[in-house]
Write an enzyme that holds these catalytic residues in place. Structure first.
Site, PDB file in Angstrom:
ATOM      1  N   LYS A 132       0.849  -1.188   0.000  1.00  0.00           N
ATOM      2  CA  LYS A 132       0.000   0.000   0.000  1.00  0.00           C
ATOM      3  C   LYS A 132       0.877   1.227   0.000  1.00  0.00           C
ATOM      4  CE  LYS A 132      -4.522   0.658   0.217  1.00  0.00           C
ATOM      5  NZ  LYS A 132      -5.570  -0.317  -0.125  1.00  0.00           N
TER       6      LYS A 132
HETATM    7  N1  GLU Z   1      -7.209   0.024  -3.167  1.00  0.00           N
HETATM    8  C1  GLU Z   1      -7.998  -1.140  -3.514  1.00  0.00           C
HETATM    9  C2  GLU Z   1      -8.059  -2.090  -2.338  1.00  0.00           C
HETATM   10  O1  GLU Z   1      -7.963  -1.678  -1.210  1.00  0.00           O
HETATM   11  C3  GLU Z   1      -7.537  -1.776  -4.809  1.00  0.00           C
HETATM   12  C4  GLU Z   1      -6.140  -2.308  -4.824  1.00  0.00           C
HETATM   13  C5  GLU Z   1      -5.692  -2.799  -6.188  1.00  0.00           C
HETATM   14  O2  GLU Z   1      -6.503  -2.866  -7.094  1.00  0.00           O
HETATM   15  O3  GLU Z   1      -4.509  -3.100  -6.304  1.00  0.00           O
HETATM   16  O4  GLU Z   1      -8.291  -3.264  -2.494  1.00  0.00           O
END
Ligand code: GLU
Length: 419
Positions: free
Chosen positions: A105
């Protein structure tokens, strides 16, 4: 009030699963902490000619199952422990739906609503450059999260491509369609949430027709879930975003609310009016009389203070980490079913995976194909979690953690400790 640090909560959730699994202390120690953490402090030129410093993070929780995957958040409340938690949750989410990624993240401490488009672009390109030492289609593939969108992804893709001297579409997902995005990606998280609501309601012996739904958060996830559930026959009786909350017991006009947010700055609900619609507080929204509650905003929204007053019998987590462990216990005692984030909101990363695969193959699928594959994967995971919870008499979150933590642990143990 108990500890609301998201990383401590993520570790506590992991510990619960590790205890039940009887995970060996060596692998437990590996998975309890992020593998790599990068903090970047960087300047951005503002429109008024001055320069301001910003702080951002990219954290890779575990690389055992493949390249790492996870969104980038722009929000004033971003901090390193939040990003650590979100990265860990991505590891479990990808493992649960069995896509070949580890979790990561990113985040920048910024309120994107305070920046002009030019400032947002310069901040994005500089942040992408700072974290570019980690990124790559076979290394770390970001995506949108709270406060970022397809345009931000396009700038990141372009920045990395400029550095390399050729276009690298698979370095990021959630891109606009015209630069290699996937059909169905924008709606994917909300679509996944709506499919999970449908499945859970079916299992609980209910019916979607007239089912009263409340949605906290009216961004990409919340507004899409509300819209699709409305189309499926549910009655969305309450919605809220960061600015305001609204309810109407006979059902809100979600189409009209989406049109309203599309036309207003930053897609906010502030100022929405319609006959019979009452403006309420954000706290009241969560405690509205309804059948299904979908928290689709930020962490810790359902906690020990309000869990006892929530009327919904089913909670489906569109957000990451919206329910604290204390609230989980209270809800379990009260017989409330909670479908956890790592299952309920996995639709986004599933279609991100499809976008990455399409980009690497340079062969694109039609939207029906994307949606059918999404449904097959998320419902397959749902069935597996539900059966495990039922067989072992555990909450759905614990069941989901048992399956995903085991999968991640197995991959890491099979690979062994280097050197
Ligand atoms: N931010 C989204 C999540 O929390 C998508 C992450 C992604 O598609 O890599 O799952």
């Amino acid at each position: 009030m108990s500890d609301q640090n998201p990383f401590h909560i993520a570790q506590q959730q992991f510990d619960t699963a590790a205890d039940i699994l009887g995970l060996h202390e060596n692998i437990r120690a590996v998975l309890r902490v992020p593998q790599r953490e990068l903090t970047v402090n960087f300047p951005v030129k503002l429109d008024n000619g001055s320069t301001r410093m910003f702080t951002g993070y990219r954290i890779q929780h575990n690389l055992g199952r493949g390249p790492v995957k996870g969104g980038i958040r722009y929000h004033p409340a971003v901090d390193i422990d939040e990003v650590r938690a979100l990265a860990m949750w991505m590891t479990w989410k990808c493992a649960l739906v069995n896509i070949p990624y580890g979790g990561a993240k990113g985040g920048v401490i910024v309120d994107p609503k305070q920046l002009s488009m030019g400032e947002l672009e310069r901040l994005t390109r500089r942040f992408a450059t700072e974290i570019s030492i980690l990124l790559g289609p076979e290394r770390d593939i970001p995506a949108p999260d709270v406060g970022t969108n397809a345009q931000v992804m396009a700038w990141i893709m372009d920045t990395i491509s400029m550095h390399r001297g050729y276009t690298v579409p698979a370095v990021i997902t959630g891109k606009p369609i015209n630069v290699g995005g996937s059909l169905g990606r924008v709606e994917a998280t909300g679509r996944g949430v709506s499919l999970v609501v449908r499945e859970a309601v079916r299992r609980l012996g209910g019916d979607l027709e007239g089912l009263r739904v409340v949605v906290q958060g009216f961004g990409n996830v919340g507004s899409t879930a509300a819209y699709l559930l409305d189309q499926m026959g549910c009655k969305v009786v309450g919605v809220a975003d960061a600015t305001s909350a609204y309810c109407r017991p006979s059902g809100l006009d979600i189409g009209a609310m989406r049109t309203y947010t599309d036309r207003h700055s930053f897609r906010l609900l502030e100022g929405y009016h319609a006959p019979g619609v009452e403006r309420i507080s954000g706290a009241e929204l969560l405690e509205l009389d309804c059948d299904v509650l979908i928290p689709a905003a930020l962490e810790n929204q359902i906690n020990e203070r309000n869990a006892g007053r929530i009327k919904a019998k089913l909670i489906v987590e569109g957000a990451n980490g919206p329910t604290t462990p204390d609230a989980d216990n209270i809800l379990a005692e009260r017989g409330v079913t909670v479908v956890p984030d790592i299952l309920a909101n996995a639709g986004g990363v599933i279609v991100s995976y499809f976008e990455w695969v399409q980009g690497l193959q340079e062969f694109f699928w039609d939207e029906q194909d994307v949606n059918e594959k999404l449904e097959r994967i998320i419902i397959g995971a749902f069935d597996h979690v539900w059966a495990t919870a039922y067989a072992r008499k555990l909450p759905l979150r614990t069941a989901a953690y048992l399956l995903s933590v085991q999968r991640v642990a197995d991959a890491n143990v099979t690979r062994g400790v280097y050197p």
